[in-house]
Motif scaffolding. Sequence first.
Motif, PDB file in Angstrom:
ATOM      1  N   SER A 159      49.035  37.230 -27.705  1.00  0.00           N
ATOM      2  CA  SER A 159      49.068  35.736 -27.306  1.00  0.00           C
ATOM      3  C   SER A 159      50.399  35.254 -27.851  1.00  0.00           C
ATOM      4  O   SER A 159      50.928  35.617 -28.618  1.00  0.00           O
ATOM      5  N   ASN A 178      54.339  36.178 -16.426  1.00  0.00           N
ATOM      6  CA  ASN A 178      54.489  35.768 -17.746  1.00  0.00           C
ATOM      7  C   ASN A 178      55.690  36.335 -18.628  1.00  0.00           C
ATOM      8  O   ASN A 178      55.912  36.032 -19.682  1.00  0.00           O
ATOM      9  N   ASP A 207      47.843  33.444 -21.268  1.00  0.00           N
ATOM     10  CA  ASP A 207      48.370  32.177 -21.527  1.00  0.00           C
ATOM     11  C   ASP A 207      49.763  32.473 -22.205  1.00  0.00           C
ATOM     12  O   ASP A 207      50.307  31.514 -22.934  1.00  0.00           O
TER      13      ASP A 207
END
Length: 192
Positions: free
Chosen positions: A24, A73, A48
Amino acid sequence: NCILWGNFVKLRDEVLSELGESISGRILQVACVYGDFTPSVAARLAPDSRFDVVDVAQVQLENVSKKIKNFENVILHRQDSTRLEFEDNVFDQVVVFFLLHEQPLEVRRETVREAIRVVKPGGKVIFTDYHRPGVLNPFRYIMAPVLMTLEPFAMDMWNHEITDWIPAEVTVRSVQKTEFFGGLYQKVVVTR
């Protein structure tokens, strides 16, 4: 894998283990890496998270872009490792995988400085590279002439510690060093 005497997977997995099962936050990889290193990191990203990859060579970025096309991402940037275009303290973790041995001393110092500059306090910079093998390791005698011929800056990795290139004015919380394959390779984790 052949260049690393069959140790690529082990060294990659050591870095992945250091990054965590689910990664993360914001991660930076300084320079593209051959093989499946980048997609292996990308596969562990939490939804995220953000994974930035920089390289000075456009061809390397084009190559890695094919490997990570299914990961939204991951962002690629054409940047010089000695002058990263990121603000201070923005990354949770930074990875420098087999880059330092390819750089002359002053460039290497600046790469180390920049990697530490952009990581947040409490964050980690994970360096993986060559290291001087023990005297009983036969690869010590095989690799010395190979590196002197093909990788002229790599012998610096045998004669200095990665921590030697951390600027004196930079304070780090901890340094953990692990050696592999009889000392021929090292992983150095600097926590800021």
